[in-house]
Design an enzyme around this catalytic site. Structure first.
Site, PDB file in Angstrom:
ATOM      1  N   ASP A  64     -24.520   1.827  18.143  1.00 61.75           N
ATOM      2  CA  ASP A  64     -23.363   1.903  17.247  1.00 61.75           C
ATOM      3  C   ASP A  64     -23.128   0.514  16.650  1.00 61.75           C
ATOM      4  O   ASP A  64     -23.387  -0.493  17.290  1.00 61.75           O
ATOM      5  CB  ASP A  64     -22.097   2.314  18.024  1.00 61.75           C
ATOM      6  CG  ASP A  64     -22.337   3.567  18.823  1.00 61.75           C
ATOM      7  OD1 ASP A  64     -22.937   4.497  18.271  1.00 61.75           O
ATOM      8  OD2 ASP A  64     -21.941   3.608  20.001  1.00 61.75           O
ATOM      9  N   ASP A  70     -14.562  -6.144  18.699  1.00 62.64           N
ATOM     10  CA  ASP A  70     -15.200  -5.624  19.919  1.00 62.64           C
ATOM     11  C   ASP A  70     -15.726  -6.777  20.752  1.00 62.64           C
ATOM     12  O   ASP A  70     -15.567  -6.833  21.964  1.00 62.64           O
ATOM     13  CB  ASP A  70     -16.446  -4.783  19.604  1.00 62.64           C
ATOM     14  CG  ASP A  70     -16.136  -3.498  18.923  1.00 62.64           C
ATOM     15  OD1 ASP A  70     -15.088  -3.422  18.291  1.00 62.64           O
ATOM     16  OD2 ASP A  70     -16.962  -2.581  19.040  1.00 62.64           O
ATOM     17  N   GLU A  93     -19.405  -1.641  27.926  1.00 57.44           N
ATOM     18  CA  GLU A  93     -20.093  -0.861  26.895  1.00 57.44           C
ATOM     19  C   GLU A  93     -20.773  -1.779  25.884  1.00 57.44           C
ATOM     20  O   GLU A  93     -21.754  -1.413  25.269  1.00 57.44           O
ATOM     21  CB  GLU A  93     -19.088   0.059  26.191  1.00 57.44           C
ATOM     22  CG  GLU A  93     -19.779   1.106  25.348  1.00 57.44           C
ATOM     23  CD  GLU A  93     -18.849   1.793  24.372  1.00 57.44           C
ATOM     24  OE1 GLU A  93     -17.894   2.427  24.815  1.00 57.44           O
ATOM     25  OE2 GLU A  93     -19.093   1.676  23.163  1.00 57.44           O
ATOM     26  N   GLU A  94     -20.234  -2.973  25.726  1.00 56.95           N
ATOM     27  CA  GLU A  94     -20.779  -3.895  24.722  1.00 56.95           C
ATOM     28  C   GLU A  94     -21.897  -4.788  25.249  1.00 56.95           C
ATOM     29  O   GLU A  94     -22.422  -5.612  24.503  1.00 56.95           O
ATOM     30  CB  GLU A  94     -19.663  -4.777  24.152  1.00 56.95           C
ATOM     31  CG  GLU A  94     -18.586  -4.027  23.406  1.00 56.95           C
ATOM     32  CD  GLU A  94     -19.108  -3.235  22.199  1.00 56.95           C
ATOM     33  OE1 GLU A  94     -20.226  -3.495  21.720  1.00 56.95           O
ATOM     34  OE2 GLU A  94     -18.383  -2.325  21.757  1.00 56.95           O
ATOM     35  N   ASP A 116     -14.772  -0.300  28.580  1.00 57.09           N
ATOM     36  CA  ASP A 116     -15.053  -0.184  27.143  1.00 57.09           C
ATOM     37  C   ASP A 116     -13.998  -1.078  26.490  1.00 57.09           C
ATOM     38  O   ASP A 116     -12.824  -0.700  26.392  1.00 57.09           O
ATOM     39  CB  ASP A 116     -14.907   1.265  26.661  1.00 57.09           C
ATOM     40  CG  ASP A 116     -15.197   1.393  25.170  1.00 57.09           C
ATOM     41  OD1 ASP A 116     -15.399   0.364  24.512  1.00 57.09           O
ATOM     42  OD2 ASP A 116     -15.212   2.531  24.659  1.00 57.09           O
ATOM     43  N   LEU A 118     -13.176  -2.192  23.484  1.00 52.16           N
ATOM     44  CA  LEU A 118     -12.406  -1.742  22.325  1.00 52.16           C
ATOM     45  C   LEU A 118     -12.953  -0.401  21.848  1.00 52.16           C
ATOM     46  O   LEU A 118     -13.931  -0.345  21.107  1.00 52.16           O
ATOM     47  CB  LEU A 118     -12.473  -2.792  21.210  1.00 52.16           C
ATOM     48  CG  LEU A 118     -11.194  -2.895  20.393  1.00 52.16           C
ATOM     49  CD1 LEU A 118      -9.996  -3.235  21.254  1.00 52.16           C
ATOM     50  CD2 LEU A 118     -11.348  -3.941  19.315  1.00 52.16           C
ATOM     51  N   ASP A 119     -12.314   0.647  22.312  1.00 58.95           N
ATOM     52  CA  ASP A 119     -12.771   1.998  22.000  1.00 58.95           C
ATOM     53  C   ASP A 119     -12.218   2.436  20.646  1.00 58.95           C
ATOM     54  O   ASP A 119     -11.054   2.200  20.347  1.00 58.95           O
ATOM     55  CB  ASP A 119     -12.271   2.942  23.095  1.00 58.95           C
ATOM     56  CG  ASP A 119     -12.659   4.366  22.816  1.00 58.95           C
ATOM     57  OD1 ASP A 119     -13.867   4.645  22.781  1.00 58.95           O
ATOM     58  OD2 ASP A 119     -11.759   5.197  22.602  1.00 58.95           O
ATOM     59  N   GLU A 275     -16.130   5.475  29.418  1.00 62.08           N
ATOM     60  CA  GLU A 275     -15.115   6.276  28.721  1.00 62.08           C
ATOM     61  C   GLU A 275     -14.724   7.517  29.517  1.00 62.08           C
ATOM     62  O   GLU A 275     -13.548   7.726  29.828  1.00 62.08           O
ATOM     63  CB  GLU A 275     -15.656   6.678  27.333  1.00 62.08           C
ATOM     64  CG  GLU A 275     -15.837   5.473  26.425  1.00 62.08           C
ATOM     65  CD  GLU A 275     -16.732   5.732  25.214  1.00 62.08           C
ATOM     66  OE1 GLU A 275     -17.674   6.546  25.317  1.00 62.08           O
ATOM     67  OE2 GLU A 275     -16.503   5.109  24.161  1.00 62.08           O
TER      68      GLU A 275
HETATM   69  P1  AHM Z   1     -17.325  10.454  16.058  1.00 63.28           P
HETATM   70  O1  AHM Z   1     -17.042   9.537  14.917  1.00 63.28           O
HETATM   71  O2  AHM Z   1     -18.779  10.804  16.204  1.00 63.28           O
HETATM   72  O3  AHM Z   1     -16.455  11.675  16.061  1.00 63.28           O
HETATM   73  O4  AHM Z   1     -16.995   9.623  17.378  1.00 63.28           O
HETATM   74  C1  AHM Z   1     -15.685   9.290  17.694  1.00 63.28           C
HETATM   75  C2  AHM Z   1     -15.593   9.004  19.140  1.00 63.28           C
HETATM   76  C3  AHM Z   1     -14.189   8.708  19.605  1.00 63.28           C
HETATM   77  O5  AHM Z   1     -13.526   9.822  20.089  1.00 63.28           O
HETATM   78  C4  AHM Z   1     -14.432   7.676  20.667  1.00 63.28           C
HETATM   79  O6  AHM Z   1     -13.317   6.912  20.929  1.00 63.28           O
HETATM   80  C5  AHM Z   1     -15.498   6.882  19.996  1.00 63.28           C
HETATM   81  O7  AHM Z   1     -16.354   7.873  19.441  1.00 63.28           O
HETATM   82  C6  AHM Z   1     -16.257   5.997  20.863  1.00 63.28           C
HETATM   83  O8  AHM Z   1     -16.985   5.108  20.099  1.00 63.28           O
HETATM   84  P2  AHM Z   1     -16.787   3.506  20.294  1.00 63.28           P
HETATM   85  O9  AHM Z   1     -16.449   3.237  21.706  1.00 63.28           O
HETATM   86  O10 AHM Z   1     -18.142   2.981  19.924  1.00 63.28           O
HETATM   87  O11 AHM Z   1     -15.733   3.051  19.353  1.00 63.28           O
HETATM   88 MG    MG Z   2     -15.762   3.704  23.234  1.00 69.43          MG
END
Ligand code: AHM
Ligand code: MG
Length: 340
Positions: A64, A70, A93-94, A116, A118-119, A275
């Site tokens: 991602d 983050d 996660e990072e 995680d 910054l989710d 998560e």
């Molecule tokens: P999506 O854009 O495929 O729907 O994914 C969204 C989801 C969120 O519910 C979750 O918080 C996030 O993906 C996690 O991603 P990250 O931690 O990389 O921000």
């Molecule tokens: Mg996340």
């Protein structure tokens, strides 16, 4: 506790006193996380003012794109935990690998943290809520040496504590040590998290469902049938793109959050360690449920690698049961004329 403002620190210490053999280490660790949350909160709040917005141009371990904030949140959390001596290692996660933390002044810690930082980071540059998710395990390797992978690859049922911080219209820290869930809202005038919601109980059902409906055609038939059912029942659709925010709403108003497998993410997108497990622990502690789309309890999944992904259905118990019934009913229904 009496009817006056109770800060997070006071509350944690008060709870520790209820355990005569507690060493204070977990207390210290939770307080460190509270401090890190305040620092991240300060940066999230001024993100629009500083040149800290936008992607840092890198990808994280799981592919991602990583935003600058983050990296900042990751650094601050690691820094706070590293300096305190209460934590033997962190898996984030990072970060690709776990980070062992050497004993501070000979003090061996028996805990490790998964986080995680910054989710929902895609929300940062449009001023929408993001969060931090954390889990704490007691390490299983020899405490006189550095932490090992096995210390992090523990089931969710082994979590000692877990929680999240939501940087929303106000900043709120929600955590559990397995004896109920309490929430603390940051009072910016005194810079303290103050007890705002005690012993939270999730409603048995709610009027909202939360899923990325844009992927509808990529979901398996049973999930599509369940989503059709939510729509038939006139449940409202709410999806923020930050799991912490969606779960927080569900804790108070009831509902269900789904992230099923898609063609792009055959195992689901969300990470078990950082998560799903911590949030499943919180939600179960409020009376909710968290299972995979194959109907296994999230907290009982056996982690095999740090960045493992899983599908998830989490929220109000009666709604998760309903989703389970749809899976049982439609999972093995053969396709008719290539459609189902
Ligand atoms: P999506 O854009 O495929 O729907 O994914 C969204 C989801 C969120 O519910 C979750 O918080 C996030 O993906 C996690 O991603 P990250 O931690 O990389 O921000
Ligand atoms: Mg996340």
């Amino acid at each position: 506790m009496e009817n006056r403002i109770v800060t997070l620190d006071e509350f944690i210490i008060h709870r520790q006193k209820e355990h005569p053999f507690a060493t204070g280490e977990l207390t210290g660790l939770l307080r460190d996380i509270g401090v890190a949350a305040k620092i991240v909160n300060r940066e999230v709040n001024k993100a629009g003012l500083l040149n800290i917005l936008g992607a840092a141009g890198k990808e994280n371990k799981t592919g991602d794109s990583v935003q600058k904030l983050d990296l900042y949140a990751n650094e601050k959390l690691i820094e706070c935990l590293r300096n305190s001596g209460e934590c033997a290692g962190i898996a984030s996660e990072e970060s690709e690998d776990f980070i062992p933390i050497p004993a501070v002044e000979g003090k061996e810690s028996k805990y490790v943290v998964v986080v995680d930082p910054l989710d929902g980071s895609s929300n940062i540059d449009v001023n929408v809520s993001v969060g931090t998710i954390f889990g704490i395990y007691r390490r299983v390797s020899d405490p006189s040496g550095p932490v090992q992978l096995e210390d992090f690859l523990q089931k969710g049922t082994d979590l000692v504590a877990a929680g999240y911080v939501l940087y929303g219209t106000s900043t709120i820290l929600v955590y559990t040590t397995g004896r109920g869930v309490n929430a603390f809202t940051l009072d910016p005038t005194i810079g303290e998290f103050c007890l705002s919601h005690q012993n939270i109980k999730i409603p048995k059902r709610g009027n909202f469902y939360s899923v990325n409906q844009g992927y509808y055609l990529k979901f398996d038939v049973e999930m599509r049938r369940y989503i059709d059912h939510c729509s038939d029942e006139n449940y409202g659709l709410r999806y923020i793109g930050s799991m912490v925010s969606d779960i927080h709403r569900i804790l108070f108003q009831g509902g269900i959050f789904l992230y099923p497998n898609t063609r792009k993410y055959p195992q689901g997108k969300l990470r078990l360690l950082y998560e799903c497990n911590p949030l499943a622990f919180v939600v179960e502690q409020t009376g909710g449920k968290a299972i995979t789309c194959n109907l296994e309890r999230i907290l009982e999944l056996e982690p095999r690698e740090l960045h493992q992904r899983t599908t998830i259905a989490i929220g109000s118990p009666e709604m998760v049961d309903e989703m389970e019934a749809f899976v049982k009913r439609y999972a093995n229904v053969p396709a008719v004329n290539g459609q189902n």
